[in-house]
Design a protein around this motif. Structure first.
Motif, mmCIF file in Angstrom:
data_model
loop_
_atom_site.group_PDB
_atom_site.id
_atom_site.type_symbol
_atom_site.label_atom_id
_atom_site.label_comp_id
_atom_site.label_asym_id
_atom_site.label_seq_id
_atom_site.Cartn_x
_atom_site.Cartn_y
_atom_site.Cartn_z
ATOM 1 N N HIS A 94 0.819 -1.208 0.000
ATOM 2 C CA HIS A 94 0.000 0.000 0.000
ATOM 3 C C HIS A 94 0.857 1.264 0.000
ATOM 4 O O HIS A 94 0.500 2.278 -0.609
ATOM 5 N N ALA A 95 2.022 1.202 0.673
ATOM 6 C CA ALA A 95 2.904 2.377 0.709
ATOM 7 C C ALA A 95 3.387 2.760 -0.695
ATOM 8 O O ALA A 95 3.589 3.944 -0.971
ATOM 9 N N VAL A 96 3.581 1.771 -1.554
ATOM 10 C CA VAL A 96 3.970 2.063 -2.939
ATOM 11 C C VAL A 96 2.894 2.902 -3.610
ATOM 12 O O VAL A 96 3.183 3.932 -4.248
ATOM 13 N N GLU A 97 1.655 2.477 -3.461
ATOM 14 C CA GLU A 97 0.538 3.181 -4.095
ATOM 15 C C GLU A 97 0.382 4.592 -3.534
ATOM 16 O O GLU A 97 0.170 5.553 -4.296
ATOM 17 N N LEU A 98 0.484 4.729 -2.223
ATOM 18 C CA LEU A 98 0.324 6.042 -1.606
ATOM 19 C C LEU A 98 1.421 7.007 -2.052
ATOM 20 O O LEU A 98 1.151 8.176 -2.355
ATOM 21 N N ALA A 99 2.672 6.521 -2.072
ATOM 22 C CA ALA A 99 3.790 7.378 -2.459
ATOM 23 C C ALA A 99 3.696 7.780 -3.931
ATOM 24 O O ALA A 99 3.966 8.939 -4.287
ATOM 25 N N GLN A 100 3.326 6.844 -4.779
ATOM 26 C CA GLN A 100 3.193 7.165 -6.203
ATOM 27 C C GLN A 100 2.111 8.217 -6.419
ATOM 28 O O GLN A 100 2.316 9.192 -7.155
ATOM 29 N N ALA A 101 0.971 8.027 -5.767
ATOM 30 C CA ALA A 101 -0.121 8.994 -5.909
ATOM 31 C C ALA A 101 0.275 10.365 -5.381
ATOM 32 O O ALA A 101 -0.040 11.397 -5.991
ATOM 33 N N ALA A 102 0.988 10.401 -4.248
ATOM 34 C CA ALA A 102 1.412 11.677 -3.676
ATOM 35 C C ALA A 102 2.359 12.410 -4.618
ATOM 36 O O ALA A 102 2.244 13.632 -4.815
ATOM 37 N N ALA A 103 3.310 11.690 -5.208
ATOM 38 C CA ALA A 103 4.242 12.318 -6.152
ATOM 39 C C ALA A 103 3.509 12.840 -7.376
ATOM 40 O O ALA A 103 3.788 13.954 -7.856
ATOM 41 N N GLU A 104 2.569 12.071 -7.877
ATOM 42 C CA GLU A 104 1.849 12.484 -9.083
ATOM 43 C C GLU A 104 0.909 13.655 -8.814
ATOM 44 O O GLU A 104 0.584 14.413 -9.734
#
Length: 307
Positions: free
Chosen positions: A44-54
């Motif tokens: 889930h941390a991968v998804e959260l970090a990717q979304a935050a960067a985008e």
């Protein structure tokens, strides 16, 4: 700056989830208002970090252990938008990568480092691997990818009590893992600056190191530098499990290097030649993730660390 905090509430044996409300007050006093995402499952941390960067966050902060930080780096690197920096507030069981980064293990120490505005570029590993279901996937790691004993230890640590602390949990899991692991005959095809070589190693554990520590303080690669463009590859070889058990404790003081095989590379492919030793499981920044074969390449200065 509006940092985005990726919080793993289960890190540190669940202490992070209990203490985060008070922790957040201190974080926001130092960094200003923050957006927060709490992880609820593996990956889930991968998804959260990717979304935050985008979404345009300039800084994504991992509040958790080595696995959370690794996932955050992977997510930021997957993002279509570039330029997002990462930071760490270590809350995990092992805390191995922050030792390589020489970050003070105190909340005020992490916040002072982040608030300083200082940055440094870090290399990362990009690898392709087989899932337990036989699917081929790709992701990144920041600290150490190992195979063999480490993968078994990860599985046992995941189910162990953390009441006695990270070192005790890893020690107990290591004993269980040693009883179960078989020696692998690993074919290692390496490249460094375009020069290729092949080695066949007989080992219980092979570590591809960007950082220096794994397993809650094991000093596996004291020469590793996550900014020098090179992986340090360490194979722990012994004639028997008993010999391995008697000498493996030296890894905490780095005395294991006297008998270990040490190679260097920026690319490596590892395959298991003796199927009876399999599956030879992967340990990726302290998390169990698939099995051999694995293809790894170093990506120079791939991520910017704040602090």
């Amino acid at each position: 700056m509006n940092p985005y905090l990726v919080v793993n509430p289960t890190s540190g044996g669940g202490r992070t989830g209990k203490t985060f409300p008070e922790m957040r007050k201190a974080i926001e006093r130092a960094l200003g208002s923050c957006d927060v995402g709490e992880t609820t499952r593996a990956g889930h941390a991968v998804e959260l970090a990717q979304a935050a960067a985008e979404k345009g966050h300039e800084l994504v902060v991992a509040v958790g252990g080595d696995g959370t930080f690794s996932d955050v780096v992977d997510g930021v690197l997957r993002a279509k938008r570039r330029g997002t920096e990462v930071a760490l507030i270590g809350q995990g069981t092992g805390g191995d990568f922050r030792k390589t980064l020489e970050l003070e293990h105190r909340l005020d120490g992490y916040l002072a480092a982040i608030s300083s505005g200082k940055t440094r570029s870090l290399d990362v590993g990009r690898f392709r691997y087989q899932t337990r279901a036989g699917e081929t996937r790709e992701r990144h790691f920041v600290n150490i990818l190992s195979c063999g004993l480490g993968g078994l230890v990860d599985q046992y640590v995941a189910g162990a009590s953390r009441m006695l602390g990270g070192t005790a949990a890893y020690f107990g899991a290591s004993v269980r893992g040693l009883l179960a692991v078989q020696k692998g005959r690993l074919r290692c095809e390496l490249s460094l600056a375009g020069k290729d070589e092949t080695h066949v190693l007989h080992t219980y554990v092979l570590a591809i190191c960007n950082g220096r520590f794994f397993g809650a303080g094991m000093h596996v690669a004291p020469m590793a530098d996550p900014s020098d463009g090179v992986f340090e590859v360490i194979a722990l070889e012994s004639t028997s499990k008993l010999a391995f058990a008697l000498t493996s404790g030296r890894i905490y003081s780095a005395k294991h290097l006297a008998t270990a095989t040490h190679l260097r590379c920026d690319k490596i492919r590892v395959t298991l030649e003796n199927a009876d030793a399999g599956p030879f499981l992967l340990d990726v920044d302290g998390e169990p993730l698939g099995a051999l074969p694995v293809d790894v390449e170093l990506v120079r200065s791939a991520i910017t660390l704040r602090g």
